[in-house]
Scaffold this motif. Sequence first.
Motif, short mmCIF file in Angstrom:
data_model
loop_
_atom_site.label_atom_id
_atom_site.label_comp_id
_atom_site.label_asym_id
_atom_site.label_seq_id
_atom_site.Cartn_x
_atom_site.Cartn_y
_atom_site.Cartn_z
N SER A 47 0.80 -1.22 0.00
CA SER A 47 0.00 0.00 0.00
C SER A 47 0.83 1.27 0.00
O SER A 47 0.28 2.37 0.05
N LYS A 48 2.14 1.16 -0.06
CA LYS A 48 3.01 2.34 0.00
C LYS A 48 2.77 3.34 -1.12
O LYS A 48 2.94 4.53 -0.95
N HIS A 49 2.37 2.86 -2.27
CA HIS A 49 2.20 3.72 -3.44
C HIS A 49 0.85 4.43 -3.50
O HIS A 49 0.63 5.26 -4.39
N LEU A 50 -0.06 4.14 -2.61
CA LEU A 50 -1.42 4.66 -2.69
C LEU A 50 -1.47 6.16 -2.43
O LEU A 50 -0.71 6.70 -1.64
N GLY A 51 -2.43 6.79 -3.08
CA GLY A 51 -2.70 8.21 -2.84
C GLY A 51 -3.47 8.37 -1.55
O GLY A 51 -3.89 7.39 -0.93
N PRO A 52 -3.72 9.62 -1.14
CA PRO A 52 -4.37 9.89 0.15
C PRO A 52 -5.75 9.24 0.32
O PRO A 52 -6.03 8.67 1.37
N LEU A 53 -6.60 9.30 -0.69
CA LEU A 53 -7.94 8.73 -0.55
C LEU A 53 -7.90 7.20 -0.50
O LEU A 53 -8.62 6.58 0.29
N GLU A 54 -7.05 6.62 -1.35
CA GLU A 54 -6.92 5.16 -1.34
C GLU A 54 -6.30 4.69 -0.02
O GLU A 54 -6.70 3.67 0.54
N ALA A 55 -5.32 5.45 0.48
CA ALA A 55 -4.68 5.10 1.76
C ALA A 55 -5.69 5.17 2.89
O ALA A 55 -5.69 4.30 3.79
N LEU A 56 -6.57 6.16 2.85
CA LEU A 56 -7.61 6.28 3.88
C LEU A 56 -8.51 5.05 3.89
O LEU A 56 -8.86 4.52 4.96
N GLU A 57 -8.89 4.58 2.71
CA GLU A 57 -9.71 3.37 2.62
C GLU A 57 -8.97 2.15 3.17
O GLU A 57 -9.55 1.32 3.87
N LYS A 58 -7.68 2.04 2.88
CA LYS A 58 -6.88 0.93 3.41
C LYS A 58 -6.77 1.01 4.92
O LYS A 58 -6.80 -0.02 5.60
N ILE A 59 -6.66 2.21 5.46
CA ILE A 59 -6.60 2.37 6.92
C ILE A 59 -7.92 1.92 7.53
O ILE A 59 -7.93 1.22 8.56
N LYS A 60 -9.03 2.27 6.90
CA LYS A 60 -10.34 1.82 7.40
C LYS A 60 -10.42 0.29 7.40
O LYS A 60 -10.91 -0.32 8.35
#
Length: 115
Positions: A47-60
């Motif tokens: 997930s290191k390459h994800l943008g802010p919105l995608e990273a937020l979904e991964k955190i959820k």
Amino acid sequence: RRTATMALPTSRGLFRSLLRARSVAFKGDPTALSAARVEIRKHFDESKHLGPLEALEKIKEGVEAESFIRLHVVQAVGNERGNYEMRIEPQHVDGEYEAPGRAGGCAGEDGDTKP
């Protein structure tokens, strides 16, 4: 339990929280502890390459995974009779079920309920 109005953890905080949950769930099992750490690390590395919105979904998703591990993963250990035993903790039992030996009792081998 987190709600929509609660702040989400940082990715570092989530990583630490997942490691703590796995430490409790697999306490005393070095093989499972190691495998879980590898799996957690793999998901973060992917997930290191994800943008802010995608990273937020991964955190959820990670928050849900941490909660699942903490509340639903129970390790069974073989005993001398060849059966498996589980150590059920209070967080594993919701209001619908009673843990053995708790108020309300449980059915014994003969079917009788024991307080």
